[in-house]
Design a protein around this motif. Structure first.
Motif, PDB file in Angstrom:
ATOM      1  N   THR A   1      35.007  40.310  35.201  1.00 37.56           N
ATOM      2  CA  THR A   1      35.316  40.324  36.755  1.00 37.56           C
ATOM      3  C   THR A   1      35.744  39.025  37.100  1.00 37.56           C
ATOM      4  O   THR A   1      36.480  38.549  38.022  1.00 37.56           O
ATOM      5  CB  THR A   1      34.187  40.817  37.473  1.00 37.56           C
ATOM      6  N   ASN A   2      35.024  37.795  36.426  1.00 36.95           N
ATOM      7  CA  ASN A   2      35.115  36.608  36.841  1.00 36.95           C
ATOM      8  C   ASN A   2      36.113  35.779  35.720  1.00 36.95           C
ATOM      9  O   ASN A   2      36.852  34.965  36.058  1.00 36.95           O
ATOM     10  CB  ASN A   2      33.760  35.909  36.898  1.00 36.95           C
ATOM     11  N   ASN A   3      35.666  36.166  34.600  1.00 40.38           N
ATOM     12  CA  ASN A   3      36.396  35.332  33.440  1.00 40.38           C
ATOM     13  C   ASN A   3      37.282  35.935  32.462  1.00 40.38           C
ATOM     14  O   ASN A   3      36.941  37.129  32.308  1.00 40.38           O
ATOM     15  CB  ASN A   3      35.284  34.455  32.415  1.00 40.38           C
TER      16      ASN A   3
ATOM     17  N   ILE B   1      38.263  30.876  34.354  1.00 39.79           N
ATOM     18  CA  ILE B   1      37.913  31.875  35.478  1.00 39.79           C
ATOM     19  C   ILE B   1      39.135  32.185  36.217  1.00 39.79           C
ATOM     20  O   ILE B   1      40.038  31.258  36.828  1.00 39.79           O
ATOM     21  CB  ILE B   1      36.930  30.852  36.313  1.00 39.79           C
TER      22      ILE B   1
ATOM     23  N   ARG C   1      38.882  35.338  38.228  1.00 37.46           N
ATOM     24  CA  ARG C   1      38.096  36.167  39.455  1.00 37.46           C
ATOM     25  C   ARG C   1      39.080  37.232  39.613  1.00 37.46           C
ATOM     26  O   ARG C   1      39.516  37.533  40.981  1.00 37.46           O
ATOM     27  CB  ARG C   1      38.009  35.126  40.665  1.00 37.46           C
TER      28      ARG C   1
ATOM     29  N   GLU D   1      37.978  39.500  42.263  1.00 36.84           N
ATOM     30  CA  GLU D   1      37.811  38.773  43.745  1.00 36.84           C
ATOM     31  C   GLU D   1      38.270  39.939  44.816  1.00 36.84           C
ATOM     32  O   GLU D   1      38.863  40.519  44.787  1.00 36.84           O
ATOM     33  CB  GLU D   1      38.553  37.818  43.854  1.00 36.84           C
TER      34      GLU D   1
ATOM     35  N   GLY E   1      30.042  39.280  35.984  1.00 34.95           N
ATOM     36  CA  GLY E   1      30.823  38.821  37.532  1.00 34.95           C
ATOM     37  C   GLY E   1      30.534  40.064  38.207  1.00 34.95           C
ATOM     38  O   GLY E   1      30.415  40.020  39.408  1.00 34.95           O
TER      39      GLY E   1
ATOM     40  N   VAL F   1      29.921  37.789  41.066  1.00 36.81           N
ATOM     41  CA  VAL F   1      30.924  37.861  42.203  1.00 36.81           C
ATOM     42  C   VAL F   1      30.605  38.662  43.403  1.00 36.81           C
ATOM     43  O   VAL F   1      30.615  38.466  44.676  1.00 36.81           O
ATOM     44  CB  VAL F   1      32.100  38.264  41.355  1.00 36.81           C
TER      45      VAL F   1
ATOM     46  N   ASP G   1      34.580  25.945  40.261  1.00 34.76           N
ATOM     47  CA  ASP G   1      34.948  27.434  39.944  1.00 34.76           C
ATOM     48  C   ASP G   1      33.481  28.146  40.084  1.00 34.76           C
ATOM     49  O   ASP G   1      33.585  29.430  40.390  1.00 34.76           O
ATOM     50  CB  ASP G   1      35.689  27.797  38.767  1.00 34.76           C
ATOM     51  N   ARG G   2      32.403  27.617  39.857  1.00 35.86           N
ATOM     52  CA  ARG G   2      31.278  28.526  39.470  1.00 35.86           C
ATOM     53  C   ARG G   2      30.274  28.229  40.613  1.00 35.86           C
ATOM     54  O   ARG G   2      29.197  28.558  40.672  1.00 35.86           O
ATOM     55  CB  ARG G   2      30.840  28.439  38.248  1.00 35.86           C
TER      56      ARG G   2
ATOM     57  N   LEU H   1      28.636  30.845  42.895  1.00 36.06           N
ATOM     58  CA  LEU H   1      28.260  31.967  42.029  1.00 36.06           C
ATOM     59  C   LEU H   1      27.056  31.822  41.611  1.00 36.06           C
ATOM     60  O   LEU H   1      26.303  32.774  41.174  1.00 36.06           O
ATOM     61  CB  LEU H   1      29.509  32.325  41.244  1.00 36.06           C
TER      62      LEU H   1
END
Length: 385
Positions: free
Chosen positions: A68-70, A92, A94, A97, A195, A229, A333-334, A337
């Motif tokens: 979901t994220n990476n 990353i 996303r 998102e 994520g 996420v 980027d994180r 999160l």
């Protein structure tokens, strides 16, 4: 799964494997020659049909985990008791998102992901990959246009992306990091904070045989439909107050309650401990070690006491968004999160109190690689250094 840091090219120790369907890296030209050749998924060939290693070149394998994220890739070659990473990529993207409020992958997220997948495809071609497996997890499972996205990746990039179910994801997480479990432990709770989902499994019985399949020890497992996420989108991840953090912990605790009841005996076993794989736990380990830059060799396999985990979480809760973004072990980027991940970890710690947490900087991709190499019998042929 895991964070967006660049991977180090280490030798990974051998890990027990579970048979899975593989992807071939053989390129078949498409009609008209306009689309990229595809990497097709197929059943493993019988041993007699597999190429015999010549001794001067080891076969290259690739595992790609699109979460979901990476978007994360490992390319590796067999070594004496595992494999040696020869190339890696992590970005990353996303992809999921907005899935907390919508049921579709956005066009912007798709574009970012397709570009990352093109980089991965280029690395696989450059390394002469002979077999690969390319998987997608929660974001593609949830999105109504997930299948459409898979077709776009096939047409535009030439990769056959496989959307795996939650049980497969949980079992791969166990396969990838179970080698780090204390062999004396009568039970271990393994978790992977992603994520869009969190996989968790109860392994029962001590690991008396290091080569045995660890998934045979799974007594219970679950896949919680909550990750860093989705949790950050619902509760906010930029400025997290203690009250906000507790609200996130409570939500995860409610979703975890069923598994916690089934796996309650785990925490009473001799030498019980938690084993976590995710960007959350590796970040906490890096903060505990006071690293000025992330070092996988120091993080992977690190033991942290319960008090040390609590201190690292409290330290993070005391930071502002910009401070987290400036931390090279977290990054911009994180930064929004990581506290959501800490809330998921805190819910797991409350459900399964333990004096020890072992940190794993390994997971789905390592499990995929071990499965493919084990099926091909690469270690039976011997001669690896």
């Amino acid at each position: 799964m895991n964070d967006g840091r660049a991977d180090s090219r280490d030798r990974h120790p051998g890990m027990p494997a579970r048979a899975m369907t593989e992807n071939s890296a053989k390129h078949a030209p498409d009609a008209g020659g306009s689309a990229p050749p595809r990497i097709h998924r197929h059943e493993p060939a019988p041993a007699a049909e597999r190429p015999v290693r010549t001794g001067y070149r080891r076969p290259a394998y690739a595992a790609l985990d699109l979460g979901t994220n990476n978007c994360r890739l490992l390319v590796a070659e067999p070594a004496s008791h595992g494999f040696r990473v020869i190339d890696a990529f992590s970005r990353i993207v996303r992809l999921g998102e907005g899935l907390g409020t919508s049921d579709r992958l956005s066009e912007d997220a798709i574009e970012r992901t397709v570009e990352a997948l093109r980089v991965c495809r280029g690395k696989m071609e450059a390394r002469g990959v002979v077999r690969s497996r390319v998987i997608a997890t929660e974001a593609c499972r949830l999105a109504v246009n997930g299948a459409e996205f898979v077709e776009r990746v096939r047409a535009d990039v030439g990769l056959d992306l496989e959307i795996v179910d939650r049980q497969t994801e949980a079992y791969l997480a166990v396969t990838g990091c179970a080698a780090l479990a204390d062999p004396r432990a009568g039970s271990v709770v393994v978790f992977d904070i992603g994520g869009g989902s969190t996989e968790i499994a109860w392994l029962d019985g001590a690991a008396t045989n290091p080569s045995a399949d660890p998934t045979l020890r799974i007594r219970a497992w679950d896949s919680l439909p909550v990750g860093v996420v989705t949790l950050a989108e619902r509760h906010g991840g930029t400025e997290v107050t203690p009250l906000t953090f507790e609200g996130m912990v409570e939500e995860v605790s409610e979703r975890l309650a069923g598994f916690a009841l089934r796996a309650a005996p785990a925490a009473t076993a001799p030498h019980f401990h938690l084993l976590g794989t995710s960007g959350t736990v590796t970040t906490l380990a890096a903060m505990h070690l006071r690293l000025v830059r992330y070092e996988r060799r120091r993080v992977d396999g690190l033991w942290m006491s319960d008090a040390e985990v609590s201190e690292a979480i409290d330290d993070l809760l005391g930071t502002r968004l910009q401070q987290r973004a400036d931390n090279p072990c977290i990054g911009r980027d994180r930064a929004d999160l990581v506290l959501a991940g800490c809330a998921i970890l805190e819910a797991i710690r409350r459900a399964f109190p333990s004096d020890r947490l072992r940190v794993a900087d390994r997971g789905l991709r390592e499990g995929l690689l071990m499965n493919m190499m084990r099926e091909d019998g690469v270690w039976r042929r011997g001669g690896f250094r």
